[in-house]
Write a protein that holds these residues in place. Structure first.
Motif, short mmCIF file in Angstrom:
data_model
loop_
_atom_site.label_atom_id
_atom_site.label_comp_id
_atom_site.label_asym_id
_atom_site.label_seq_id
_atom_site.Cartn_x
_atom_site.Cartn_y
_atom_site.Cartn_z
N ASN A 253 44.42 51.28 48.96
CA ASN A 253 45.04 50.88 47.68
C ASN A 253 44.61 49.48 47.31
O ASN A 253 44.13 48.71 48.16
N ILE A 254 44.82 49.16 46.05
CA ILE A 254 44.35 47.85 45.57
C ILE A 254 45.38 47.29 44.59
O ILE A 254 46.04 48.05 43.87
N ALA A 255 45.54 45.97 44.62
CA ALA A 255 46.35 45.30 43.61
C ALA A 255 45.52 44.13 43.09
O ALA A 255 44.97 43.37 43.88
N VAL A 256 45.42 44.03 41.78
CA VAL A 256 44.62 42.96 41.17
C VAL A 256 45.57 41.86 40.73
O VAL A 256 46.53 42.12 40.00
N MET A 257 45.30 40.63 41.19
CA MET A 257 46.15 39.49 40.81
C MET A 257 45.43 38.62 39.81
O MET A 257 44.22 38.39 39.91
N TYR A 258 46.19 38.14 38.85
CA TYR A 258 45.64 37.20 37.87
C TYR A 258 46.74 36.21 37.54
O TYR A 258 47.84 36.60 37.14
N ASN A 259 46.43 34.93 37.75
CA ASN A 259 47.36 33.89 37.35
C ASN A 259 48.78 34.11 37.90
O ASN A 259 49.76 33.98 37.19
N GLY A 260 48.84 34.48 39.19
CA GLY A 260 50.13 34.62 39.86
C GLY A 260 50.80 35.98 39.70
O GLY A 260 51.81 36.25 40.34
N GLY B 231 44.53 46.16 49.32
CA GLY B 231 43.62 45.05 49.02
C GLY B 231 44.18 44.23 47.88
O GLY B 231 44.51 44.77 46.83
N LEU B 232 44.31 42.93 48.11
CA LEU B 232 44.82 42.04 47.06
C LEU B 232 43.62 41.24 46.56
O LEU B 232 43.08 40.42 47.31
N ILE B 233 43.18 41.52 45.33
CA ILE B 233 41.99 40.80 44.85
C ILE B 233 42.31 39.96 43.63
O ILE B 233 43.27 40.20 42.90
N GLY B 234 41.47 38.97 43.42
CA GLY B 234 41.62 38.07 42.29
C GLY B 234 40.86 36.80 42.58
O GLY B 234 40.53 36.51 43.73
N GLU B 235 40.60 36.04 41.50
CA GLU B 235 39.76 34.85 41.68
C GLU B 235 40.53 33.73 42.40
O GLU B 235 41.76 33.78 42.51
#
Ligand code: ADP
Ligand code: MG
Length: 261
Positions: free
Chosen positions: A224-231, A45-49
């Motif tokens: 699994n999860i990966a949190v994205m922030y500002n690229g 899961g790729l999450i982020g605003e």
């Protein structure tokens, strides 16, 4: 058995952006040096605003756009520099489900024609079996074969999303990148489509890269999860570990937003 399906190494993508004809080019670093590995049947899961670079990452993986730097491996094959012709044989293995059905489904094509297209392009079944394969695909996504003479605008948003899913699974892919596949739908329909995606994942042994701004959605589908922030990817791990014990302040904030809904 665990098997490496996809590996992203130090991938970066810049866009140059001009506000108006008088201004200088501004470079937007949409994806900055991201790396991750997806094992078979271990969905990520790729999450982020909004605006953090999730769709850009999806388009890079699908080779719809070229990275400025970094590598993409499908299994052990480096697909970063393959020509479109060489890429063709991997296209059926790596599919994408977009958010907006209206952009993806040609309104002038019937459901039958829309499902026939990937079967023919990728030579999936003998000509005389195409009709029965279309019926099988419709059944798999919970639609009646009697819908196949209709056009997209005669179906609901949820039904059109089922057609998009049917087109994606038509090529028997190993991995599907789902880019906010339920965000444009009503909440009740969202649940139905998520249940369908989860069932297909199990029945077809699919692996997803599941992009969402909604933690609940990712928790339901992904190991699994990966949190994205500002690229950038700022936190990654098993979904339960990251959500039970978030290390990054931004991940905690995303979870707080989630609790308020
Ligand atoms: P997300 O999917 O997480 O909302 P995107 O990948 O769409 O994020 O966008 C990441 C950043 O790149 C944003 O700042 C967005 O405005 C910018 N961007 C996306 N596509 C383009 C493009 N084609 N040209 C210029 N800038 C873009
Ligand atoms: Mg997006």
């Amino acid at each position: 058995m665990k098997e490496k399906l996809l590996e992203i190494k130090n991938l970066s993508k810049n866009y140059s952006h001009k506000k108006n004809i008088y201004s200088k080019n501004r470079v937007i670093e949409a994806v900055k040096d991201i790396s991750f590995t997806v094992q078979s049947q271990q969905s990520l899961g790729l999450i982020g605003e909004s605006g953090c670079g999730k769709s850009t990452a999806a388009y890079l993986i699908l080779r719809l756009i070229k990275p400025n730097s970094g590598k993409i491996f499908f299994g052990n094959t480096d697909i970063t520099e393959l020509s479109e012709r060489e890429m063709q044989k991997y296209r059926k293995d790596i599919q994408i489900i977009f958010q907006h059905s209206s952009v993806v489904l040609d309104p002038k094509m019937t459901i039958e024609e829309l499902l026939k297209e990937p079967l023919i392009i990728h030579n999936m079944v003998e000509k005389n079996l195409i009709d029965s394969e279309i019926d099988r695909l419709l059944n798999m996504v919970g639609l009646s074969p009697s819908e196949k003479r209709k056009f997209p605008d005669q179906l609901s948003g949820g039904q059109n999303q089922r057609i998009i899913i049917a087109r994606a699974i038509a090529t028997r892919p190993k991995i599907i990148v789902c880019d906010e596949p339920v965000s444009a739908l009503d909440v009740s329909v969202q649940c139905q489509i998520l249940n369908l995606l989860k069932k297909l994942k199990e029945d077809l042994k699919l692996t997803y890269i599941f992009i969402s701004h909604d933690i609940k959605v990712v928790r339901f589908i992904c190991e699994n999860i990966a949190v994205m922030y500002n690229g950038e990817i700022i936190e990654t791990g098993k979904t339960s570990d990251v959500l039970n014990n978030p290390k990054n302040e931004y991940t905690k904030m995303l979870m707080n937003i989630d609790l308020q809904h």
